[in-house]
Design a protein around this motif. Structure first.
Motif, PDB file in Angstrom:
ATOM      1  N   TYR A   6      76.658  30.514  50.549  1.00  0.00           N
ATOM      2  CA  TYR A   6      76.356  30.993  49.192  1.00  0.00           C
ATOM      3  C   TYR A   6      75.114  30.362  48.536  1.00  0.00           C
ATOM      4  N   VAL A   7      74.336  31.156  47.929  1.00  0.00           N
ATOM      5  CA  VAL A   7      73.192  30.825  47.304  1.00  0.00           C
ATOM      6  C   VAL A   7      73.073  31.134  45.638  1.00  0.00           C
ATOM      7  N   ASP A   8      72.824  30.374  44.728  1.00  0.00           N
ATOM      8  CA  ASP A   8      72.372  30.594  43.440  1.00  0.00           C
ATOM      9  C   ASP A   8      70.893  30.947  43.354  1.00  0.00           C
ATOM     10  N   ARG A   9      70.737  32.456  43.266  1.00  0.00           N
ATOM     11  CA  ARG A   9      69.417  32.747  42.836  1.00  0.00           C
ATOM     12  C   ARG A   9      69.381  33.966  42.118  1.00  0.00           C
ATOM     13  N   ARG A  10      68.388  33.692  41.207  1.00  0.00           N
ATOM     14  CA  ARG A  10      68.354  34.850  40.254  1.00  0.00           C
ATOM     15  C   ARG A  10      68.132  36.473  40.854  1.00  0.00           C
ATOM     16  N   ASP A  11      67.533  36.481  41.992  1.00  0.00           N
ATOM     17  CA  ASP A  11      67.587  37.886  42.566  1.00  0.00           C
ATOM     18  C   ASP A  11      68.344  38.195  43.552  1.00  0.00           C
ATOM     19  N   VAL A  12      69.537  37.481  43.554  1.00  0.00           N
ATOM     20  CA  VAL A  12      70.567  37.688  44.817  1.00  0.00           C
ATOM     21  C   VAL A  12      71.875  37.585  43.704  1.00  0.00           C
ATOM     22  N   PRO A  13      72.268  38.711  43.149  1.00  0.00           N
ATOM     23  CA  PRO A  13      73.251  38.602  42.110  1.00  0.00           C
ATOM     24  C   PRO A  13      74.559  38.672  42.675  1.00  0.00           C
ATOM     25  N   LEU A  14      74.812  39.065  44.072  1.00  0.00           N
ATOM     26  CA  LEU A  14      76.276  39.060  44.491  1.00  0.00           C
ATOM     27  C   LEU A  14      75.893  38.256  45.985  1.00  0.00           C
ATOM     28  N   PRO A  15      76.039  37.055  46.103  1.00  0.00           N
ATOM     29  CA  PRO A  15      76.035  36.208  47.416  1.00  0.00           C
ATOM     30  C   PRO A  15      77.010  36.849  48.364  1.00  0.00           C
ATOM     31  N   GLU A  16      76.553  36.545  49.573  1.00  0.00           N
ATOM     32  CA  GLU A  16      77.401  37.127  50.635  1.00  0.00           C
ATOM     33  C   GLU A  16      78.830  36.584  50.848  1.00  0.00           C
ATOM     34  N   VAL A  17      79.127  35.333  50.490  1.00  0.00           N
ATOM     35  CA  VAL A  17      80.251  34.694  50.319  1.00  0.00           C
ATOM     36  C   VAL A  17      80.605  34.129  48.830  1.00  0.00           C
ATOM     37  N   ALA A  18      81.970  34.146  48.737  1.00  0.00           N
ATOM     38  CA  ALA A  18      82.448  33.276  47.360  1.00  0.00           C
ATOM     39  C   ALA A  18      82.039  31.867  47.490  1.00  0.00           C
ATOM     40  N   PHE A  19      82.038  31.300  46.340  1.00  0.00           N
ATOM     41  CA  PHE A  19      81.435  29.774  46.095  1.00  0.00           C
ATOM     42  C   PHE A  19      82.534  28.969  46.651  1.00  0.00           C
ATOM     43  N   VAL A  20      83.923  29.107  46.180  1.00  0.00           N
ATOM     44  CA  VAL A  20      85.070  28.504  46.745  1.00  0.00           C
ATOM     45  C   VAL A  20      85.710  28.940  47.950  1.00  0.00           C
ATOM     46  N   ARG A  21      85.699  28.384  49.001  1.00  0.00           N
ATOM     47  CA  ARG A  21      86.161  29.041  50.388  1.00  0.00           C
ATOM     48  C   ARG A  21      87.417  28.569  50.611  1.00  0.00           C
ATOM     49  N   ASP A  22      87.884  27.339  50.428  1.00  0.00           N
ATOM     50  CA  ASP A  22      89.442  27.217  50.599  1.00  0.00           C
ATOM     51  C   ASP A  22      90.199  27.124  49.227  1.00  0.00           C
ATOM     52  N   LEU A  23      91.163  27.995  49.053  1.00  0.00           N
ATOM     53  CA  LEU A  23      91.663  28.110  47.748  1.00  0.00           C
ATOM     54  C   LEU A  23      92.959  27.463  48.013  1.00  0.00           C
ATOM     55  N   SER A  24      93.179  26.619  46.629  1.00  0.00           N
ATOM     56  CA  SER A  24      94.455  25.910  46.447  1.00  0.00           C
ATOM     57  C   SER A  24      95.517  27.054  46.137  1.00  0.00           C
ATOM     58  N   ALA A  25      97.027  26.598  46.179  1.00  0.00           N
ATOM     59  CA  ALA A  25      98.130  27.556  46.060  1.00  0.00           C
ATOM     60  C   ALA A  25      97.790  28.224  44.765  1.00  0.00           C
ATOM     61  N   GLN A  26      97.471  27.398  43.683  1.00  0.00           N
ATOM     62  CA  GLN A  26      97.311  27.968  42.491  1.00  0.00           C
ATOM     63  C   GLN A  26      96.388  29.126  42.326  1.00  0.00           C
ATOM     64  N   GLN A  27      95.216  28.990  43.134  1.00  0.00           N
ATOM     65  CA  GLN A  27      94.159  29.903  43.218  1.00  0.00           C
ATOM     66  C   GLN A  27      94.487  31.120  44.028  1.00  0.00           C
ATOM     67  N   LYS A  28      95.176  30.640  45.125  1.00  0.00           N
ATOM     68  CA  LYS A  28      95.781  32.068  45.616  1.00  0.00           C
ATOM     69  C   LYS A  28      96.749  33.048  44.941  1.00  0.00           C
TER      70      LYS A  28
END
Lengths: 171, 67
Positions: free
Chosen positions: A40-62
């Protein structure tokens, strides 16, 4: 590990790798294979990074992710913000915000300049011997007199500053 | 997000042009012109023989000692 500590010390960088996640104590232990996968990268010229930021979701997030599959108008504002934060680390506004790093750098530069000055003063006082006799008061004035007699740099330089009629420096 | 490079490039191209032109003008009117004036002033009423006699009298010329 030490490198990631330096990252968090100096301030936010535009690239936030999974190594930085570890330094900030986020979820997910970094295994060796992870370095071959997209990050994951935070860059101005990459609006949609390849992967999401949070990888392992908790039950609530799932559960929230499941809710996302239904109609989006059913989601509350807080849920939408939570989904955003799961997908992205910083908003564009946060990304573009300046750090206070320049103050640290300026302070460091001035500090070391001062330290160098102290060292030089110490050297002049304790270490160096006397200067050559050609730098004494009499020698330098005799030298200047000879330069004026020779008309050194008469247009813009030293002889231009001397008044030959009154025999003194021009005001 | 849109025109990210174009906007930046336009700003910097214009800025660079103005800064360099500014430097040139400052140098021309701060350094070059005064220097030309100084030289013109110096050589307007310059008498080389008088200068030579003064230098000879001061004793700085090895081949023409003051007599």
């Amino acid at each position: 590990m030490l490198a990631s500590r330096v990252f968090s010390l100096v301030g936010r960088r535009s690239i936030s790798t999974s190594l930085c996640l570890r330094a900030h104590g986020h979820a997910g232990v970094v295994k060796a294979e992870d370095y071959s996968l997209s990050g994951y990268v935070d860059r101005r010229d990459v609006p949609l990074p390849e992967v999401a930021f949070v990888r392992d979701l908790s039950a609530q997030q799932k559960a929230l992710k499941e809710k996302e599959k239904a109609s989006w108008s059913a989601l509350s504002v807080d849920e939408k913000v939570e989904l955003y934060r799961m997908k992205f680390n910083e908003t564009y506004a946060e990304m573009k915000k300046g750090t206070n790093e320049w103050k640290t750098i300026l302070g460091g530069v001035l500090f070391f300049l001062g330290l160098t000055g102290v060292i030089l003063i110490w050297q002049k006082h304790f270490m160096y011997g006397t200067v050559p006799h050609t730098l004494s008061e009499e020698w330098v004035s005799a030298q200047t007199k000879r330069m004026l007699d020779m008309r050194v740099n008469p247009v813009e330089g030293i002889s231009a500053q001397w008044d030959y009629d009154k025999n003194e420096w021009k005001k | 997000m849109r025109h990210l490079l174009a906007r930046r490039m336009k700003f910097h191209l214009l800025g660079a042009f103005l800064v360099s032109m500014g430097c040139v003008t400052v140098y021309k009117f701060g350094v070059a012109e005064p220097r030309k004036q100084a030289y013109a002033q110096f050589y307007k009423n310059y008498d080389p023989m008088k200068d030579f006699e003064a230098m000879k009298a001061a004793g700085v010329l090895e081949c023409a000692p003051p007599k």
